[in-house]
Write a protein that holds these residues in place. Structure first.
Motif, PDB file in Angstrom:
ATOM      1  N   PRO A 143     -30.886  -8.800  24.872  1.00 26.88           N
ATOM      2  CA  PRO A 143     -30.002  -9.381  23.861  1.00 26.88           C
ATOM      3  C   PRO A 143     -28.944 -10.326  24.447  1.00 26.88           C
ATOM      4  N   LEU A 144     -28.726 -10.274  25.763  1.00 25.50           N
ATOM      5  CA  LEU A 144     -27.741 -11.157  26.398  1.00 25.50           C
ATOM      6  C   LEU A 144     -28.345 -12.507  26.784  1.00 25.50           C
ATOM      7  N   TYR A 150     -21.786  -5.123  23.600  1.00 21.15           N
ATOM      8  CA  TYR A 150     -22.627  -6.022  22.816  1.00 21.15           C
ATOM      9  C   TYR A 150     -24.051  -5.475  22.728  1.00 21.15           C
ATOM     10  N   ILE A 151     -24.590  -4.987  23.838  1.00 16.25           N
ATOM     11  CA  ILE A 151     -25.941  -4.423  23.842  1.00 16.25           C
ATOM     12  C   ILE A 151     -25.998  -3.205  22.918  1.00 16.25           C
ATOM     13  N   GLU A 152     -24.971  -2.356  22.987  1.00 12.57           N
ATOM     14  CA  GLU A 152     -24.900  -1.179  22.107  1.00 12.57           C
ATOM     15  C   GLU A 152     -24.868  -1.599  20.639  1.00 12.57           C
ATOM     16  N   MET A 153     -24.043  -2.601  20.313  1.00 16.73           N
ATOM     17  CA  MET A 153     -23.948  -3.095  18.941  1.00 16.73           C
ATOM     18  C   MET A 153     -25.292  -3.666  18.496  1.00 16.73           C
ATOM     19  N   HIS A 154     -25.916  -4.441  19.354  1.00 15.80           N
ATOM     20  CA  HIS A 154     -27.199  -5.070  19.047  1.00 15.80           C
ATOM     21  C   HIS A 154     -28.258  -4.004  18.737  1.00 15.80           C
ATOM     22  N   PHE A 157      -9.282 -14.227  30.088  1.00 16.80           N
ATOM     23  CA  PHE A 157      -9.255 -12.967  30.832  1.00 16.80           C
ATOM     24  C   PHE A 157     -10.671 -12.549  31.258  1.00 16.80           C
ATOM     25  N   LEU A 158     -11.610 -12.603  30.335  1.00 12.53           N
ATOM     26  CA  LEU A 158     -12.971 -12.145  30.629  1.00 12.53           C
ATOM     27  C   LEU A 158     -13.648 -13.001  31.697  1.00 12.53           C
ATOM     28  N   ARG A 159     -13.357 -14.274  31.705  1.00 15.81           N
ATOM     29  CA  ARG A 159     -13.975 -15.154  32.703  1.00 15.81           C
ATOM     30  C   ARG A 159     -13.456 -14.879  34.111  1.00 15.81           C
ATOM     31  N   ARG A 160     -12.271 -14.293  34.213  1.00 13.76           N
ATOM     32  CA  ARG A 160     -11.669 -13.992  35.526  1.00 13.76           C
ATOM     33  C   ARG A 160     -11.872 -12.544  35.950  1.00 13.76           C
ATOM     34  N   THR A 161     -12.303 -11.680  35.038  1.00  7.25           N
ATOM     35  CA  THR A 161     -12.309 -10.248  35.291  1.00  7.25           C
ATOM     36  C   THR A 161     -13.704  -9.669  35.044  1.00  7.25           C
ATOM     37  N   ASN A 162     -14.433  -9.485  36.126  1.00  7.95           N
ATOM     38  CA  ASN A 162     -15.835  -9.067  36.016  1.00  7.95           C
ATOM     39  C   ASN A 162     -16.024  -7.706  35.352  1.00  7.95           C
ATOM     40  N   TRP A 163     -15.146  -6.734  35.654  1.00 12.28           N
ATOM     41  CA  TRP A 163     -15.331  -5.412  35.050  1.00 12.28           C
ATOM     42  C   TRP A 163     -15.179  -5.474  33.540  1.00 12.28           C
ATOM     43  N   ALA A 164     -14.245  -6.292  33.064  1.00 16.84           N
ATOM     44  CA  ALA A 164     -14.028  -6.416  31.619  1.00 16.84           C
ATOM     45  C   ALA A 164     -15.212  -7.122  30.959  1.00 16.84           C
ATOM     46  N   LYS A 165     -15.709  -8.152  31.619  1.00 15.52           N
ATOM     47  CA  LYS A 165     -16.877  -8.872  31.097  1.00 15.52           C
ATOM     48  C   LYS A 165     -18.074  -7.923  31.017  1.00 15.52           C
ATOM     49  N   SER A 166     -18.247  -7.086  32.014  1.00 19.88           N
ATOM     50  CA  SER A 166     -19.346  -6.115  32.007  1.00 19.88           C
ATOM     51  C   SER A 166     -19.218  -5.133  30.846  1.00 19.88           C
ATOM     52  N   GLU A 167     -17.992  -4.711  30.551  1.00 23.02           N
ATOM     53  CA  GLU A 167     -17.780  -3.796  29.421  1.00 23.02           C
ATOM     54  C   GLU A 167     -18.097  -4.477  28.093  1.00 23.02           C
ATOM     55  N   VAL A 168     -17.716  -5.736  27.960  1.00 25.47           N
ATOM     56  CA  VAL A 168     -18.017  -6.497  26.745  1.00 25.47           C
ATOM     57  C   VAL A 168     -19.534  -6.636  26.594  1.00 25.47           C
ATOM     58  N   GLU A 169     -20.218  -6.948  27.672  1.00 26.59           N
ATOM     59  CA  GLU A 169     -21.677  -7.088  27.610  1.00 26.59           C
ATOM     60  C   GLU A 169     -22.344  -5.761  27.239  1.00 26.59           C
ATOM     61  N   ALA A 170     -21.868  -4.660  27.803  1.00 27.03           N
ATOM     62  CA  ALA A 170     -22.435  -3.345  27.487  1.00 27.03           C
ATOM     63  C   ALA A 170     -22.204  -2.988  26.018  1.00 27.03           C
ATOM     64  N   GLU A 215     -19.185 -12.326  18.051  1.00 29.18           N
ATOM     65  CA  GLU A 215     -20.009 -11.374  17.302  1.00 29.18           C
ATOM     66  C   GLU A 215     -19.398  -9.976  17.317  1.00 29.18           C
ATOM     67  N   LEU A 216     -18.830  -9.575  18.443  1.00 31.16           N
ATOM     68  CA  LEU A 216     -18.173  -8.265  18.520  1.00 31.16           C
ATOM     69  C   LEU A 216     -16.960  -8.200  17.602  1.00 31.16           C
ATOM     70  N   VAL A 217     -16.175  -9.260  17.578  1.00 28.89           N
ATOM     71  CA  VAL A 217     -14.999  -9.295  16.702  1.00 28.89           C
ATOM     72  C   VAL A 217     -15.431  -9.257  15.242  1.00 28.89           C
ATOM     73  N   ASP A 218     -16.490  -9.990  14.895  1.00 26.61           N
ATOM     74  CA  ASP A 218     -16.996  -9.963  13.516  1.00 26.61           C
ATOM     75  C   ASP A 218     -17.473  -8.568  13.124  1.00 26.61           C
ATOM     76  N   TYR A 219     -18.096  -7.878  14.052  1.00 27.87           N
ATOM     77  CA  TYR A 219     -18.669  -6.554  13.770  1.00 27.87           C
ATOM     78  C   TYR A 219     -17.607  -5.456  13.763  1.00 27.87           C
ATOM     79  N   TYR A 220     -16.750  -5.441  14.800  1.00 28.90           N
ATOM     80  CA  TYR A 220     -15.780  -4.356  14.958  1.00 28.90           C
ATOM     81  C   TYR A 220     -14.377  -4.697  14.465  1.00 28.90           C
TER      82      TYR A 220
END
Length: 77
Positions: free
Chosen positions: A8-9, A66-70, A51-64, A20-25
């Motif tokens: 899904p990514l 998103y996959i859960e939402m998908h 923030f997300l572009r500079r912070t890999n752990w946060a980006k990873s959480e957003v991606e995870a 999409e996450l903001v629209d959903y949650y």
């Protein structure tokens, strides 16, 4: 390429995932699911992306998330 077919990514930018996450949650629920200050205090797409572009752990959480939402969305179809 076929291995990406069910990912899904694949082909999605972090901005699209976030929107999409903001629209959903909504921002409030998103801030509870992923405890990041930019999701909780005066949230905006722009500040969150910076923030997300500079912070890999946060980006990873957003991606995870998103996959859960998908998966939730497609499981109910």
């Amino acid at each position: 390429m076929e291995s990406q077919q069910n990912n899904p990514l694949h082909g999605k930018r972090i901005e699209q995932l976030l929107k999409e996450l903001v629209d959903y949650y909504g921002w409030e629920h998103l801030g509870h699911k992923i405890q990041i200050g930019c999701f909780r205090n005066n949230p905006s797409i722009g500040s969150s992306l910076r923030f997300l572009r500079r912070t890999n752990w946060a980006k990873s959480e957003v991606e995870a998330l998103y996959i859960e939402m998908h998966r939730k969305i497609h499981a109910s179809n």
